[in-house]
Design a protein around this motif. Structure first.
Motif, PDB file in Angstrom:
ATOM      1  N   GLN A 274      46.980  22.018  47.575  1.00  0.00           N
ATOM      2  CA  GLN A 274      48.283  21.418  47.940  1.00  0.00           C
ATOM      3  C   GLN A 274      49.521  21.474  47.182  1.00  0.00           C
ATOM      4  OE1 GLN A 274      49.035  17.922  50.220  1.00  0.00           O
ATOM      5  NE2 GLN A 274      46.776  18.206  50.982  1.00  0.00           N
ATOM      6  N   ASN A 275      49.719  21.428  45.841  1.00  0.00           N
ATOM      7  CA  ASN A 275      50.876  22.089  44.985  1.00  0.00           C
ATOM      8  C   ASN A 275      51.217  22.930  44.552  1.00  0.00           C
ATOM      9  OD1 ASN A 275      51.978  19.104  44.904  1.00  0.00           O
ATOM     10  ND2 ASN A 275      51.742  17.953  42.614  1.00  0.00           N
ATOM     11  N   GLU A 277      49.851  25.407  46.819  1.00  0.00           N
ATOM     12  CA  GLU A 277      50.281  26.219  47.174  1.00  0.00           C
ATOM     13  C   GLU A 277      51.940  26.373  47.928  1.00  0.00           C
ATOM     14  OE1 GLU A 277      47.451  24.146  50.829  1.00  0.00           O
ATOM     15  OE2 GLU A 277      46.200  25.893  50.738  1.00  0.00           O
ATOM     16  N   LYS A 278      52.140  25.396  47.823  1.00  0.00           N
ATOM     17  CA  LYS A 278      53.716  25.674  47.983  1.00  0.00           C
ATOM     18  C   LYS A 278      54.358  26.055  47.050  1.00  0.00           C
ATOM     19  CE  LYS A 278      53.885  20.796  50.042  1.00  0.00           C
ATOM     20  NZ  LYS A 278      53.699  19.419  50.360  1.00  0.00           N
ATOM     21  N   GLU A 281      54.573  29.890  47.314  1.00  0.00           N
ATOM     22  CA  GLU A 281      55.291  29.783  48.727  1.00  0.00           C
ATOM     23  C   GLU A 281      56.457  30.042  48.236  1.00  0.00           C
ATOM     24  OE1 GLU A 281      54.254  31.170  51.723  1.00  0.00           O
ATOM     25  OE2 GLU A 281      56.597  31.427  52.150  1.00  0.00           O
ATOM     26  N   TYR A 282      57.259  29.457  47.633  1.00  0.00           N
ATOM     27  CA  TYR A 282      58.390  29.074  47.053  1.00  0.00           C
ATOM     28  C   TYR A 282      58.431  30.779  45.695  1.00  0.00           C
ATOM     29  CZ  TYR A 282      61.878  28.376  43.266  1.00  0.00           C
ATOM     30  OH  TYR A 282      63.280  28.301  42.410  1.00  0.00           O
ATOM     31  N   ALA A 386      55.712  17.907  43.917  1.00  0.00           N
ATOM     32  CA  ALA A 386      55.842  19.996  44.690  1.00  0.00           C
ATOM     33  C   ALA A 386      57.356  19.644  44.504  1.00  0.00           C
ATOM     34  CB  ALA A 386      54.876  20.315  45.841  1.00  0.00           C
ATOM     35  N   ILE A 390      59.411  22.421  41.956  1.00  0.00           N
ATOM     36  CA  ILE A 390      60.199  23.356  43.111  1.00  0.00           C
ATOM     37  C   ILE A 390      60.961  23.836  42.159  1.00  0.00           C
ATOM     38  CG2 ILE A 390      60.877  24.780  44.704  1.00  0.00           C
ATOM     39  CD1 ILE A 390      57.993  23.461  46.251  1.00  0.00           C
TER      40      ILE A 390
END
Ligand SMILES: *Cc1c(COP(=O)(O)O)cnc(C)c1O
Length: 408
Positions: A274-275, A277-278, A281-282, A386, A390
Motif C-alpha cells: 500500500q505504501n 503504491e502511494k 503514484e506520487y 506513507a 512522501i
C-alpha cells in the motif's frame, strides 16, 4: 479426555492463520511461543536407538546440520504458505540458490537463466557452474523466443527471478515453465522480490522456489537465512542428502527469529505494498523523475502479466532521477527518514543506487543492457507512514531545484 476441537488441516486454512500456527511443535512444557532448540546434537536413550536413527530406520533427530526442531517448524510453516510439499532452510539466500542448483546438476548438464539477476546469483550461474562443467546461457527473460532458442538436449534447469533486481521487470513464469517441461527440464524461481504472499511460482508451474529469508521473511534487518521449497521427491531425495553433507544449514536461532517474523509477514507485506503504491503514484508525475517502474501500475510494460501472476505490485519501486549520478546522490543524501542501504524487504525504507553499489562490477555496457542507468535508484518501501515517506522524498527532490541539476 480433552474437550479441544479436532486438529485443523493446516493446508485448508488461509495464509494469515498458517503464518501464526503452521508447523508448530510443542514440547512437553506446552510453551505458547515456539521453542528455540539451540542444540547441535541429540541424546539417544541407548546405543540401539543411535544405530537405528543413523541408519534412518528410526525417527528422531541426529545432528543439527541435518535437521533441528526449530528449523523444522520454520520449514513446515514456509512449506504450508508456499503450497510446497517440503522445504530445507539454509544459512543465507545464496546458500539456498547454490544448494538448489548444485544438488540438481552434474557435469555435462546445461542451464538457461535470465540475465537480469541478483549479482551473486549471476556469479553462480555465469562463473561458478561452468567451472564444474555446467555451461550456462543467459537470455532476456522477457523474450520467450530466446528461452526456446537456448534449450539444448542436455538443458537441465531454467532459473530466473521476477520481478527482477533492480529494474522490476516481470517474466512469465507459466510460459517459461512450459518451455522447460516440454524439453524435460525444470524451472527454479528466486521469488524474493515478489514474496510468498504476492506470487506462488509452484502453482504457476515452477518446480522449485528459493528465498533469501534475509529480506521480507525476517523483515527487520536482523538475520541472514534462506529456504528451498518444492515437491517431496525433489527436496527429500535430491536436495536433502547434498544439503546435509555440505553444511548449508540454517542456525536454529535464526530459524526462531524467522518464525516470529512470519506471524506478521502477510500484514507487513500488505502494508508495504500500500505504501509503495502511494509512493509510486506520487513519483510518477514529479518534475525531477524521468521514469518510474512499479509492477502494480497500469504503465508497467507487463501490467497485464502482473495482474495474472501477482496479487500485488510488490514492495519495491525503482525510478530514474533527472540529472544522472550527481542528481541521484544529491537527492538521496538529503533524505532523512529513508535510509541509504543495499538491503530490501525491511520495516525501514531503504534506498540504493545500483550503478555504484550492487551493479558496480558490471561494465557500463552490461549496466545499460539491464537498464541500470546513472540516475536510477531502487527504493525498498518500509512500514513507516506513507505520508511521512512522501514528505521525505518531496523535500529531498526539491533540493534538485536549487542545484539546477534537473536541467541537465
Ligand atoms: C538478497 C537476495 C539474494 C541473496 O540472499 P542473501 O540472504 O543475501 O544470501 C538472492 N536473490 C535475491 C533476489 C536477493 O534479493
Amino acid at each position: 479426555m480433552s474437550s479441544r476441537g479436532p486438529k485443523p488441516d493446516m493446508t485448508k486454512l488461509h495464509p494469515a492463520t498458517q503464518l501464526v500456527h503452521g508447523g508448530t511443535q510443542r514440547s512437553e512444557f506446552g510453551e505458547t511461543s515456539e521453542a528455540l532448540f539451540l542444540t547441535q546434537g541429540y541424546a539417544y536413550p541407548d546405543m540401539e536407538t543411535a544405530e537405528a536413527r543413523m541408519k534412518g530406520d528410526a525417527p528422531g533427530y541426529v545432528y543439527s546440520r541435518y535437521s533441528n526442531p526449530t528449523v523444522d517448524m520454520f520449514q513446515q510453516r514456509m512449506a504450508l504458505l508456499e503450497g510446497a510439499e517440503a522445504a530445507r532452510a539454509t544459512s543465507s539466500g545464496m546458500a539456498a540458490v547454490t544448494t538448489a542448483l548444485l544438488a540438481q546438476l552434474r557435469a555435462g548438464d546445461h542451464v538457461v537463466a535470465a540475465r537480469a539477476m541478483f549479482g551473486a546469483c549471476l556469479y553462480v550461474v555465469e562463473d561458478l557452474l561452468p567451472r564444474f562443467g555446467v555451461p550456462s546461457t543467459l537470455v532476456d527473460g522477457a523474450d520467450l523466443s530466446q528461452w526456446r532458442a537456448a534449450m539444448r538436449p542436455e538443458t537441465k534447469l531454467l532459473f530466473l527471478e521476477t520481478p527482477t533486481n533492480p529494474c522490476l521487470e516481470v517474466y512469465d513464469i507459466a510460459a517459461i515453465a512450459e518451455i522447460a517441461h516440454r524439453k524435460g527440464a525444470r524451472l527454479v524461481i528466486d521469488n524474493v522480490f515478489a514474496t510468498p504472499i504476492l506470487q506462488k511460482p509452484l502453482e504457476l508451474g515452477a518446480d522449485c522456489v528459493v528465498y533469501s529469508a534475509t529480506k521480507h521473511i525476517d523483515g527487520h534487518g536482523r538475520c541472514l537465512g534462506g529456504i528451498i521449497l518444492g515437491g517431496r521427491e525433489l527436496i527429500e531425495n535430491e536436495i536433502h542428502n547434498f544439503y546435509k553433507q555440505i553444511g548449508t544449514c540454517l542456525s536454529p536461532f535464526n530459524a526462531w527469529v524467522f518464525l516470529k517474523s512470519l506471524d506478521t509477514l502477510a500484514l507487513r507485506v500488505r502494508q508495504q505494498v500500500q505504501n509503495a503504491e502511494k509512493i509510486a503514484e506520487y513519483l510518477s508525475s514529479h518534475r525531477h523523475i524521468l521514469k518510474i517502474r512499479y509492477p502494480g501500475r497500469p504503465d508497467h510494460p507487463r501490467a497485464e502479466l502482473v495482474k495474472r501472476q501477482m496479487s500485488g505490485g510488490g514492495t519495491l519501486v525503482s525510478f530514474e532521477v533527472r540529472g544522472g549520478k550527481q542528481a541521484a546522490f544529491a537527492f538521496a543524501n538529503r533524505l532523512s527518514i529513508i535510509t541509504i542501504a543495499n538491503n530490501l524487504g525491511d520495516a525501514k525504507s531503504l534506498i540504493t543506487h545500483p550503478a555504484t553499489t550492487t551493479h558496480q562490477r558490471l561494465t557500463p555496457e552490461a549496466r545499460a543492457a539491464l537498464g541500470v542507468t546513472e540516475g536510477l535508484v531502487r527504493l525498498s518501501v518500509g512500514l513507516e507512514d506513507a505520508g511521512d515517506l512522501i514528505a521525505d522524498l518531496d523535500a529531498a527532490l526539491t533540493v534538485l531545484d536549487r542545484q539546477g541539476l534537473a536541467a541537465e
